[in-house]
Design a protein around this motif. Structure first.
Motif, short mmCIF file in Angstrom:
data_model
loop_
_atom_site.label_atom_id
_atom_site.label_comp_id
_atom_site.label_asym_id
_atom_site.label_seq_id
_atom_site.Cartn_x
_atom_site.Cartn_y
_atom_site.Cartn_z
N GLN A 53 61.37 -13.68 -51.92
CA GLN A 53 60.05 -13.18 -51.52
C GLN A 53 59.99 -11.67 -51.31
O GLN A 53 59.09 -11.02 -51.83
CB GLN A 53 59.55 -13.90 -50.27
N PRO A 54 60.88 -11.06 -50.54
CA PRO A 54 60.78 -9.62 -50.33
C PRO A 54 60.88 -8.81 -51.62
O PRO A 54 60.23 -7.78 -51.77
CB PRO A 54 61.95 -9.28 -49.41
N PHE A 55 61.66 -9.31 -52.56
CA PHE A 55 61.84 -8.59 -53.82
C PHE A 55 60.64 -8.80 -54.74
O PHE A 55 60.27 -7.89 -55.48
CB PHE A 55 63.14 -9.02 -54.49
N ILE A 119 71.19 -7.32 -55.11
CA ILE A 119 72.53 -7.68 -55.60
C ILE A 119 73.18 -8.69 -54.65
O ILE A 119 73.77 -9.69 -55.08
CB ILE A 119 73.42 -6.43 -55.78
N ALA A 120 73.06 -8.46 -53.35
CA ALA A 120 73.65 -9.37 -52.36
C ALA A 120 73.00 -10.75 -52.42
O ALA A 120 73.70 -11.78 -52.35
CB ALA A 120 73.52 -8.78 -50.96
N VAL A 121 71.69 -10.80 -52.54
CA VAL A 121 70.99 -12.08 -52.64
C VAL A 121 71.41 -12.82 -53.91
O VAL A 121 71.70 -14.02 -53.88
CB VAL A 121 69.46 -11.89 -52.58
N VAL A 122 71.46 -12.10 -55.01
CA VAL A 122 71.86 -12.72 -56.28
C VAL A 122 73.27 -13.27 -56.16
O VAL A 122 73.54 -14.40 -56.58
CB VAL A 122 71.75 -11.71 -57.45
N ARG A 123 74.17 -12.51 -55.60
CA ARG A 123 75.57 -12.95 -55.47
C ARG A 123 75.64 -14.27 -54.69
O ARG A 123 76.31 -15.22 -55.11
CB ARG A 123 76.38 -11.87 -54.77
#
Length: 152
Positions: A53-55, A119-123
């Motif tokens: 959501q934030p992205f 990047i952290a969320v994707v990881r």
């Protein structure tokens, strides 16, 4: 920037996958492990969508129709019996694979944009999606002999 397009695709795909996991959980509740584990996977997909959501707001989410089309083509309803279970699990696998590759693409864009938060969320989410795929593959292996060899 076209990152918004893939964020929209991934967000919608996660919502659709959560819905599909819940449908399979309800349709195959007689399977001892399936109801609980599908519900858990649905919650995980909900969490992935929430983390996006934030992205989506940051990059002005552009929600494409592809995930909805995939959901409707694969999941027009659950099936019954052992063979139905196997086919439903396979549909879930294909939908999770769509999420998996979308995470990869969004991750590459996040590196390009130098967006450390994304990047952290994707990881995190990419790893959890990989576990969903492994679980689905294992569950299909478990269901296949009964569904394909033993007469109902």
């Amino acid at each position: 920037m076209h990152l918004a397009h893939y964020l929209g695709l991934l967000h919608r795909a996660q919502i659709n996958l959560a819905d599909a996991f819940r449908q399979v959980a309800d349709a195959h509740a007689e399977e001892p492990d399936l109801h609980h584990l599908c519900e858990r996977q649905a919650q995980r997909c909900d969490q992935h969508a929430a983390r996006l959501q934030p992205f989506a707001a940051r990059y002005s989410e552009d929600a494409p129709s592809e995930p909805d089309r995939l959901h409707s083509q694969l999941f027009s309803g659950t099936r019954t019996g052992g063979l139905g279970l196997l086919r439903d699990l396979q549909d879930l696998y294909l939908m999770a694979a769509e999420c998996d590759i979308a995470w990869t693409v969004v991750g590459q864009a996040a590196y390009g944009a130098r967006d450390e938060e994304l990047i952290a969320v994707v990881r995190d989410c990419e790893g959890e999606t990989a576990m969903q795929l492994k679980w689905l593959r294992t569950r299909m292996k478990q269901a296949a002999p009964q569904a394909l060899v033993v007469a109902e």
